[in-house]
Design a protein around this motif. Structure first.
Motif, short mmCIF file in Angstrom:
data_model
loop_
_atom_site.label_atom_id
_atom_site.label_comp_id
_atom_site.label_asym_id
_atom_site.label_seq_id
_atom_site.Cartn_x
_atom_site.Cartn_y
_atom_site.Cartn_z
N GLU A 120 0.81 -1.22 0.00
CA GLU A 120 0.00 0.00 0.00
C GLU A 120 0.84 1.27 0.00
OE1 GLU A 120 -3.42 2.14 2.76
OE2 GLU A 120 -3.21 -0.04 2.82
N SER A 121 1.92 1.30 0.74
CA SER A 121 2.74 2.51 0.82
C SER A 121 3.35 2.89 -0.52
CB SER A 121 3.84 2.35 1.87
OG SER A 121 4.70 1.28 1.54
N HIS A 122 3.52 1.92 -1.42
CA HIS A 122 4.07 2.23 -2.75
C HIS A 122 3.15 3.15 -3.54
CE1 HIS A 122 6.70 -1.68 -2.83
NE2 HIS A 122 7.20 -0.75 -2.05
N LEU A 123 1.88 3.18 -3.18
CA LEU A 123 0.92 4.03 -3.89
C LEU A 123 1.17 5.51 -3.65
CD1 LEU A 123 -2.29 2.02 -2.96
CD2 LEU A 123 -1.31 2.15 -5.25
N LEU A 133 -1.67 -2.28 -11.18
CA LEU A 133 -1.48 -3.38 -10.24
C LEU A 133 -1.36 -4.67 -11.06
CD1 LEU A 133 -4.04 -2.58 -7.39
CD2 LEU A 133 -1.60 -2.00 -7.50
N ILE A 134 -0.28 -5.39 -10.87
CA ILE A 134 -0.03 -6.63 -11.61
C ILE A 134 -0.44 -7.79 -10.72
CG2 ILE A 134 1.70 -8.03 -12.80
CD1 ILE A 134 3.33 -5.46 -13.17
N ASP A 139 0.00 -9.58 -3.28
CA ASP A 139 -0.54 -10.58 -2.35
C ASP A 139 -2.03 -10.35 -2.09
OD1 ASP A 139 1.77 -12.09 -1.91
OD2 ASP A 139 2.52 -10.66 -0.44
N ASP A 140 -2.36 -9.13 -1.68
CA ASP A 140 -3.73 -8.79 -1.29
C ASP A 140 -4.32 -7.86 -2.36
OD1 ASP A 140 -6.11 -8.12 -0.10
OD2 ASP A 140 -5.21 -6.93 1.52
N MET A 144 -5.27 -3.89 -2.03
CA MET A 144 -4.53 -2.88 -2.81
C MET A 144 -5.47 -2.09 -3.71
SD MET A 144 -1.19 -2.38 -2.47
CE MET A 144 -0.35 -2.14 -4.06
N LEU A 145 -6.43 -2.78 -4.30
CA LEU A 145 -7.39 -2.10 -5.17
C LEU A 145 -8.19 -1.08 -4.36
CD1 LEU A 145 -8.36 -2.17 -8.13
CD2 LEU A 145 -9.99 -3.92 -7.47
N ALA A 146 -8.65 -1.50 -3.19
CA ALA A 146 -9.41 -0.58 -2.34
C ALA A 146 -8.55 0.59 -1.87
CB ALA A 146 -9.96 -1.35 -1.14
#
Length: 255
Positions: A120-123, A133-134, A139-140, A144-146
């Motif tokens: 998440e922090s990479h966003l 997002l690949i 993992d999650d 990550m989408l949310a």
């Protein structure tokens, strides 16, 4: 994350670098330019929706493009690109978040941040209109989408086969990219898109990625169901200038 066994060494190296990259302290919030609306405008103007990519280099290309990325971006938009993709991965693609900032300030089309975002922090590294997002490397994916959407990002979820497509759809993806490049060996096969596309619901925006350089290849992907095309090398290293290379692809179904 799925096991990196079987990945090309270059891809495994990219993931190692992504995991080691410092993460920002502050969270971003974005008011994005609408990607789907940009595709619709291109269609209404008689253009093939193309996401043109600013990419200085990559593990599959020789040398580094030293041209000003902002000027390249403007030329792509002049050629009819509906949106842009900007690499921000520094070690293997020569990208940077500063390049994305400069490009996004210089154009009025949606800009996709192309990078390997694993947590998440990479966003939070930079504001963009869309993030990638690949599926294979997250993992999650629902989380990550949310998290991306909560920050205001639109999300292009990338898949390589039908199983990954199912994961993307289960997570709630509404824009899906099918990458024709096999990450195990970096070989491109346009049949990858053709095999996955029939399983994508009609209400999901579908993007064909990689291996598209000629108008005939663009037309082939469109016939197979692509709502849009993501093109990098075919534009920046094509036979003409960047504007004309872009125009050849955005008009590929009308020639």
């Amino acid at each position: 994350m799925d096991s990196i066994e079987g990945l090309a060494p270059a891809v495994a190296s990219i993931l190692d670098a992504a995991r080691a990259r410092p993460t920002p302290d502050e969270r971003v919030a974005v008011t994005p330019r609408d990607l789907r609306a940009a595709f619709a405008r291109a269609e209404s103007d008689g253009r093939v929706p193309v996401i043109a990519e600013v990419k200085p280099t990559s593990p599959t290309t020789e040398g580094t493009d030293e041209r000003d990325p902002v000027e390249l971006a403007r030329e792509m938009v002049d050629g009819g690109a509906a949106a842009l993709s900007v690499l921000t991965e520094p070690e293997h693609f020569g990208g940077s978040v500063e390049t994305l900032r400069r490009v996004r300030e210089a154009v009025d089309v949606p800009v996709l941040r192309k990078d390997f975002l694993l947590e998440e922090s990479h966003l939070d590294a930079v504001e963009a209109d869309v993030v990638l997002l690949i599926v294979r490397f997250v993992d999650d994916l629902p989380g990550m989408l949310a998290a991306a959407r909560d920050r205001g990002f639109q999300v292009l979820v990338e898949v390589h086969d039908e199983a990954e497509l199912e994961r993307a759809l289960d997570a709630g993806a509404d824009v899906v990219g099918v990458n024709n490049r096999d990450l195990a060996n970096l070989v491109v096969n346009l049949e990858t898109f053709e095999s996955v596309a029939p399983h994508v619901p009609d209400d999901v925006t579908l993007v064909a990625e990689s291996g598209i350089a000629l108008p005939a290849e663009a037309a082939r992907m469109r016939r197979a169901g692509a709502d849009a095309l993501l093109v990098g090398t075919g534009i920046v290293r094509g036979p003409s200038d960047v504007t004309e290379n872009t125009r050849r692809l955005t008009t590929s179904m009308t020639q």
